[in-house]
Design an enzyme around this catalytic site. Sequence first.
Site, mmCIF file in Angstrom:
data_model
loop_
_atom_site.group_PDB
_atom_site.id
_atom_site.type_symbol
_atom_site.label_atom_id
_atom_site.label_comp_id
_atom_site.label_asym_id
_atom_site.label_seq_id
_atom_site.Cartn_x
_atom_site.Cartn_y
_atom_site.Cartn_z
ATOM 1 N N ARG A 62 0.356 -9.781 2.593
ATOM 2 C CA ARG A 62 1.194 -8.704 3.139
ATOM 3 C C ARG A 62 0.773 -7.330 2.626
ATOM 4 N NH1 ARG A 62 7.576 -9.258 2.770
ATOM 5 N NH2 ARG A 62 7.227 -9.759 0.577
ATOM 6 N N LYS B 181 11.365 -11.256 8.252
ATOM 7 C CA LYS B 181 12.546 -10.428 8.544
ATOM 8 C C LYS B 181 12.146 -8.973 8.818
ATOM 9 C CE LYS B 181 14.406 -11.286 4.515
ATOM 10 N NZ LYS B 181 13.333 -12.110 3.930
ATOM 11 N N ARG C 14 2.916 -4.574 -2.427
ATOM 12 C CA ARG C 14 4.047 -4.587 -3.348
ATOM 13 C C ARG C 14 3.681 -5.247 -4.667
ATOM 14 N NH1 ARG C 14 8.901 -6.944 0.214
ATOM 15 N NH2 ARG C 14 9.440 -7.730 -1.849
ATOM 16 N N ARG D 48 11.328 -15.522 -6.809
ATOM 17 C CA ARG D 48 12.100 -15.027 -5.659
ATOM 18 C C ARG D 48 12.470 -16.171 -4.725
ATOM 19 N NH1 ARG D 48 7.840 -10.932 -3.902
ATOM 20 N NH2 ARG D 48 9.000 -10.837 -1.960
ATOM 21 N N ARG E 147 22.667 -11.312 0.320
ATOM 22 C CA ARG E 147 21.815 -12.301 -0.335
ATOM 23 C C ARG E 147 22.608 -13.230 -1.246
ATOM 24 N NH1 ARG E 147 16.707 -9.352 -0.002
ATOM 25 N NH2 ARG E 147 14.977 -10.446 -0.973
HETATM 26 P P1 ADP Z 1 11.511 -9.967 0.645
HETATM 27 O O1 ADP Z 1 11.578 -9.338 2.004
HETATM 28 O O2 ADP Z 1 10.135 -10.368 0.275
HETATM 29 O O3 ADP Z 1 12.534 -11.018 0.438
HETATM 30 P P2 ADP Z 1 12.906 -7.628 -0.362
HETATM 31 O O4 ADP Z 1 12.096 -6.419 -0.114
HETATM 32 O O5 ADP Z 1 14.023 -7.928 0.584
HETATM 33 O O6 ADP Z 1 11.899 -8.853 -0.434
HETATM 34 O O7 ADP Z 1 13.515 -7.606 -1.819
HETATM 35 C C1 ADP Z 1 12.724 -7.308 -2.948
HETATM 36 C C2 ADP Z 1 13.591 -7.417 -4.199
HETATM 37 O O8 ADP Z 1 14.651 -6.444 -4.127
HETATM 38 C C3 ADP Z 1 14.309 -8.745 -4.394
HETATM 39 O O9 ADP Z 1 13.490 -9.702 -5.055
HETATM 40 C C4 ADP Z 1 15.520 -8.315 -5.255
HETATM 41 O O10 ADP Z 1 15.149 -8.111 -6.605
HETATM 42 C C5 ADP Z 1 15.860 -6.956 -4.674
HETATM 43 N N1 ADP Z 1 16.867 -7.034 -3.580
HETATM 44 C C6 ADP Z 1 16.690 -6.645 -2.279
HETATM 45 N N2 ADP Z 1 17.815 -6.844 -1.571
HETATM 46 C C7 ADP Z 1 18.735 -7.357 -2.440
HETATM 47 C C8 ADP Z 1 20.077 -7.797 -2.309
HETATM 48 N N3 ADP Z 1 20.735 -7.740 -1.133
HETATM 49 N N4 ADP Z 1 20.693 -8.286 -3.422
HETATM 50 C C9 ADP Z 1 20.061 -8.350 -4.601
HETATM 51 N N5 ADP Z 1 18.800 -7.978 -4.788
HETATM 52 C C10 ADP Z 1 18.120 -7.468 -3.729
HETATM 53 P P1 ADP Z 2 10.149 -10.706 4.960
HETATM 54 O O1 ADP Z 2 10.653 -9.331 5.339
HETATM 55 O O2 ADP Z 2 11.014 -11.803 5.504
HETATM 56 O O3 ADP Z 2 9.899 -10.856 3.495
HETATM 57 P P2 ADP Z 2 7.701 -9.873 6.344
HETATM 58 O O4 ADP Z 2 8.213 -9.448 7.680
HETATM 59 O O5 ADP Z 2 7.325 -8.818 5.385
HETATM 60 O O6 ADP Z 2 8.744 -10.915 5.668
HETATM 61 O O7 ADP Z 2 6.472 -10.846 6.607
HETATM 62 C C1 ADP Z 2 5.653 -11.314 5.523
HETATM 63 C C2 ADP Z 2 4.186 -11.247 5.939
HETATM 64 O O8 ADP Z 2 3.918 -12.240 6.921
HETATM 65 C C3 ADP Z 2 3.771 -9.918 6.536
HETATM 66 O O9 ADP Z 2 2.469 -9.604 6.075
HETATM 67 C C4 ADP Z 2 3.780 -10.169 8.054
HETATM 68 O O10 ADP Z 2 2.755 -9.404 8.703
HETATM 69 C C5 ADP Z 2 3.483 -11.652 8.142
HETATM 70 N N1 ADP Z 2 4.243 -12.328 9.210
HETATM 71 C C6 ADP Z 2 5.505 -12.041 9.631
HETATM 72 N N2 ADP Z 2 5.884 -12.900 10.615
HETATM 73 C C7 ADP Z 2 4.851 -13.758 10.799
HETATM 74 C C8 ADP Z 2 4.615 -14.878 11.689
HETATM 75 N N3 ADP Z 2 5.547 -15.280 12.566
HETATM 76 N N4 ADP Z 2 3.431 -15.518 11.600
HETATM 77 C C9 ADP Z 2 2.473 -15.108 10.698
HETATM 78 N N5 ADP Z 2 2.631 -14.062 9.844
HETATM 79 C C10 ADP Z 2 3.800 -13.387 9.890
#
Ligand code: ADP
Ligand code: ADP
Length: 216
Positions: A127, A13, A161, A172, A88
């Site tokens: 990541r 995302k 992170r 998660r 979410r």
């Molecule tokens: P990822 O992209 O790996 O899913 P995020 O950066 O979006 O992780 O979120 C990291 C953490 O922040 C989540 O595990 C949760 O604890 C919190 N968080 C982020 N967005 C939300 C949301 N919309 N509602 C509740 N918790 C959230």
């Molecule tokens: P999210 O925001 O959904 O948690 P990220 O965009 O942070 O996910 O992506 C997670 C990790 O995977 C990052 O290190 C990113 O560079 C890598 N990544 C994202 N999209 C792809 C893909 N299509 N194929 C392989 N690796 C990817």
Amino acid sequence: MNLILLGPPGAGKGTQAQELERCHGLVQLSTGDMLRAAISSGSDLGQEVKSIMDSGALVPDEIMIRMISERTDQLDCTNGFILDGFPRTTAQAEALDDMLDEKGMKIDHVIEMSVDAQVLTKRIAGRFSCAGCGAGYHDEFQKPAKDGVCDHCGNTEFTRRSDDNAETVRKRLDAYEAQTAPLLPYYRGKDSLRTVDALAEIAEVTAEIETVLGGA
Ligand code: ADP
Ligand code: ADP
Ligand code: ZN
């Protein structure tokens, strides 16, 4: 144009939101980034959410809804935004619908980033991001062109992170299945859901999203 990117942790995302920000002049609203900024600033909110995020659970809906409501009032959102990590829960999705109605805004596309659970752990484990501009990278799948130097700002410092560890990631992923996956039928029912194959390479996923945005 306002978009929602929906998918589990590691689906890509943030990666695609950054691309959309660069190519379409939309602003990326990452609730995870906003919460991490609150933690770094040492604010009351940051202190309140830190242990929740470290545990892998979701932050309470009221906090998140208020955060997005205030953020979408800011001027830079008038050209369009990408919601990355929000909503979410069903309560957040319903509150978002009401909030946008009141503001005279709407979501144009909800894009599901569909992946197999097996790839997520590997994506999350590799990541990292630029400490200067926040650009996202991966040890294997998205390396900077020059080792140790950010492609976008030239910075040489990077961060990982603290919640990207195996135990928190498991929690998660469970939270996603239990609380966020029910949003797929919610948006399918409203006929606004489009699905892209997020197992494909990054550039291919970007191209698929472009097709959704350009198409009917
Ligand atoms: P990822 O992209 O790996 O899913 P995020 O950066 O979006 O992780 O979120 C990291 C953490 O922040 C989540 O595990 C949760 O604890 C919190 N968080 C982020 N967005 C939300 C949301 N919309 N509602 C509740 N918790 C959230
Ligand atoms: P999210 O925001 O959904 O948690 P990220 O965009 O942070 O996910 O992506 C997670 C990790 O995977 C990052 O290190 C990113 O560079 C890598 N990544 C994202 N999209 C792809 C893909 N299509 N194929 C392989 N690796 C990817
Ligand atoms: Zn950078």
